[in-house]
Motif scaffolding. Structure first.
Motif, PDB file in Angstrom:
ATOM      1  N   THR A 184       0.844  -1.191   0.000  1.00 18.88           N
ATOM      2  CA  THR A 184       0.000   0.000   0.000  1.00 18.88           C
ATOM      3  C   THR A 184       0.879   1.241   0.000  1.00 18.88           C
ATOM      4  N   ARG A 185       0.331   2.289  -0.540  1.00 13.03           N
ATOM      5  CA  ARG A 185       1.038   3.570  -0.489  1.00 13.03           C
ATOM      6  C   ARG A 185       0.901   4.159   0.895  1.00 13.03           C
ATOM      7  N   PRO A 186       1.915   4.871   1.352  1.00  5.82           N
ATOM      8  CA  PRO A 186       1.808   5.532   2.657  1.00  5.82           C
ATOM      9  C   PRO A 186       0.671   6.556   2.649  1.00  5.82           C
ATOM     10  N   VAL A 187       0.041   6.708   3.799  1.00  6.19           N
ATOM     11  CA  VAL A 187      -1.070   7.638   3.967  1.00  6.19           C
ATOM     12  C   VAL A 187      -0.713   8.626   5.063  1.00  6.19           C
ATOM     13  N   LYS A 188      -1.024   9.900   4.838  1.00  2.00           N
ATOM     14  CA  LYS A 188      -0.760  10.931   5.842  1.00  2.00           C
ATOM     15  C   LYS A 188      -1.854  10.860   6.909  1.00  2.00           C
ATOM     16  N   ARG A 189      -1.430  10.829   8.163  1.00  2.00           N
ATOM     17  CA  ARG A 189      -2.355  10.722   9.288  1.00  2.00           C
ATOM     18  C   ARG A 189      -2.019  11.802  10.310  1.00  2.00           C
ATOM     19  N   SER A 190      -3.050  12.325  10.947  1.00  4.17           N
ATOM     20  CA  SER A 190      -2.874  13.412  11.912  1.00  4.17           C
ATOM     21  C   SER A 190      -2.750  12.867  13.326  1.00  4.17           C
ATOM     22  N   THR A 239       0.326  17.439  14.361  1.00  6.65           N
ATOM     23  CA  THR A 239       1.365  17.085  13.403  1.00  6.65           C
ATOM     24  C   THR A 239       0.826  15.946  12.554  1.00  6.65           C
ATOM     25  N   SER A 240       1.574  15.570  11.563  1.00  4.55           N
ATOM     26  CA  SER A 240       1.146  14.439  10.744  1.00  4.55           C
ATOM     27  C   SER A 240       2.329  13.526  10.477  1.00  4.55           C
ATOM     28  N   VAL A 241       2.003  12.264  10.247  1.00  2.00           N
ATOM     29  CA  VAL A 241       3.000  11.271   9.864  1.00  2.00           C
ATOM     30  C   VAL A 241       2.464  10.539   8.650  1.00  2.00           C
ATOM     31  N   THR A 242       3.355  10.107   7.808  1.00  2.32           N
ATOM     32  CA  THR A 242       2.973   9.353   6.622  1.00  2.32           C
ATOM     33  C   THR A 242       3.456   7.923   6.814  1.00  2.32           C
ATOM     34  N   LEU A 243       2.491   7.020   6.990  1.00  2.00           N
ATOM     35  CA  LEU A 243       2.795   5.618   7.269  1.00  2.00           C
ATOM     36  C   LEU A 243       1.990   4.695   6.360  1.00  2.00           C
ATOM     37  N   GLU A 244       2.565   3.557   6.065  1.00  2.00           N
ATOM     38  CA  GLU A 244       1.855   2.525   5.334  1.00  2.00           C
ATOM     39  C   GLU A 244       0.793   1.927   6.268  1.00  2.00           C
ATOM     40  N   ALA A 288       3.591  10.573  21.314  1.00  2.00           N
ATOM     41  CA  ALA A 288       4.371  11.619  21.996  1.00  2.00           C
ATOM     42  C   ALA A 288       5.586  11.023  22.699  1.00  2.00           C
ATOM     43  N   GLU A 289       5.420   9.839  23.287  1.00  2.00           N
ATOM     44  CA  GLU A 289       6.548   9.170  23.946  1.00  2.00           C
ATOM     45  C   GLU A 289       7.625   8.792  22.925  1.00  2.00           C
ATOM     46  N   ILE A 290       7.195   8.266  21.794  1.00  2.00           N
ATOM     47  CA  ILE A 290       8.142   7.912  20.731  1.00  2.00           C
ATOM     48  C   ILE A 290       8.832   9.168  20.221  1.00  2.00           C
ATOM     49  N   ASP A 291       8.070  10.238  20.043  1.00  3.71           N
ATOM     50  CA  ASP A 291       8.619  11.501  19.559  1.00  3.71           C
ATOM     51  C   ASP A 291       9.683  12.034  20.520  1.00  3.71           C
ATOM     52  N   ALA A 292       9.407  11.947  21.800  1.00  5.64           N
ATOM     53  CA  ALA A 292      10.347  12.463  22.797  1.00  5.64           C
ATOM     54  C   ALA A 292      11.645  11.649  22.838  1.00  5.64           C
ATOM     55  N   GLY A 293      11.580  10.380  22.464  1.00  4.38           N
ATOM     56  CA  GLY A 293      12.747   9.523  22.542  1.00  4.38           C
ATOM     57  C   GLY A 293      13.567   9.437  21.276  1.00  4.38           C
ATOM     58  N   ARG A 294      13.123  10.079  20.207  1.00  2.00           N
ATOM     59  CA  ARG A 294      13.852   9.968  18.934  1.00  2.00           C
ATOM     60  C   ARG A 294      14.931  11.035  18.828  1.00  2.00           C
ATOM     61  N   THR A 295      15.910  10.773  17.971  1.00  2.00           N
ATOM     62  CA  THR A 295      16.959  11.759  17.720  1.00  2.00           C
ATOM     63  C   THR A 295      16.482  12.743  16.664  1.00  2.00           C
ATOM     64  N   LEU A 296      17.162  13.852  16.548  1.00  2.00           N
ATOM     65  CA  LEU A 296      16.789  14.864  15.554  1.00  2.00           C
ATOM     66  C   LEU A 296      16.933  14.354  14.130  1.00  2.00           C
ATOM     67  N   GLU A 297      17.813  13.378  13.932  1.00  2.00           N
ATOM     68  CA  GLU A 297      18.037  12.840  12.593  1.00  2.00           C
ATOM     69  C   GLU A 297      16.961  11.845  12.171  1.00  2.00           C
ATOM     70  N   LEU A 333       9.631  11.263  12.659  1.00  2.00           N
ATOM     71  CA  LEU A 333       8.633  10.627  13.506  1.00  2.00           C
ATOM     72  C   LEU A 333       8.087   9.359  12.865  1.00  2.00           C
ATOM     73  N   ALA A 334       7.806   9.376  11.581  1.00  2.76           N
ATOM     74  CA  ALA A 334       7.279   8.180  10.912  1.00  2.76           C
ATOM     75  C   ALA A 334       8.282   7.029  11.002  1.00  2.76           C
ATOM     76  N   THR A 335       9.541   7.333  10.800  1.00  2.00           N
ATOM     77  CA  THR A 335      10.576   6.301  10.915  1.00  2.00           C
ATOM     78  C   THR A 335      10.652   5.784  12.343  1.00  2.00           C
ATOM     79  N   ALA A 336      10.580   6.676  13.308  1.00  2.00           N
ATOM     80  CA  ALA A 336      10.630   6.267  14.714  1.00  2.00           C
ATOM     81  C   ALA A 336       9.455   5.343  15.052  1.00  2.00           C
ATOM     82  N   ILE A 337       8.281   5.630  14.518  1.00  2.00           N
ATOM     83  CA  ILE A 337       7.117   4.772  14.755  1.00  2.00           C
ATOM     84  C   ILE A 337       7.329   3.409  14.098  1.00  2.00           C
ATOM     85  N   ARG A 338       7.826   3.389  12.870  1.00  2.00           N
ATOM     86  CA  ARG A 338       8.100   2.103  12.202  1.00  2.00           C
ATOM     87  C   ARG A 338       9.093   1.273  13.005  1.00  2.00           C
TER      88      ARG A 338
END
Length: 78
Positions: free
Chosen positions: A2-8, A16-21, A44-53, A56-61
């Motif tokens: 499936t194509r990634p879908v933007k979600r709020s 904010t939004s993330v684009t996830l499959e 929000a917990e995942i967002d707080a624990g990720r690096t700047l590089e 958010l979508a990658t961190a969720i995956r």
């Protein structure tokens, strides 16, 4: 596939939004339900624990993948 879908999402009061499959989004929601946690709080917990590089979508995956790996390891141990 499936194509990634933007979600709020709302993280700490900010939209904010993330684009996830779809499979990643469904797994992410299932983890939140299994843990009886609001989806936005988990994001929000995942967002707080990720690096700047790391986006958010990658961190969720990566979070979903890590949970899957942990569950497989538990299943192997019995």
């Amino acid at each position: 596939m499936t194509r990634p879908v933007k979600r709020s999402l709302t993280l700490n009061g900010h939209r904010t939004s993330v684009t996830l499959e779809d499979p990643f989004w469904r797994a992410f929601r299932a983890i939140a339900v299994a843990e009886n946690r609001p989806l936005n709080a988990l994001a929000a917990e995942i967002d707080a624990g990720r690096t700047l590089e790391t986006g958010l979508a990658t961190a969720i995956r990566l979070f979903v993948l890590q949970r899957l790996q942990e569950d497989l390891a538990k299943a192997r141990r019995g």
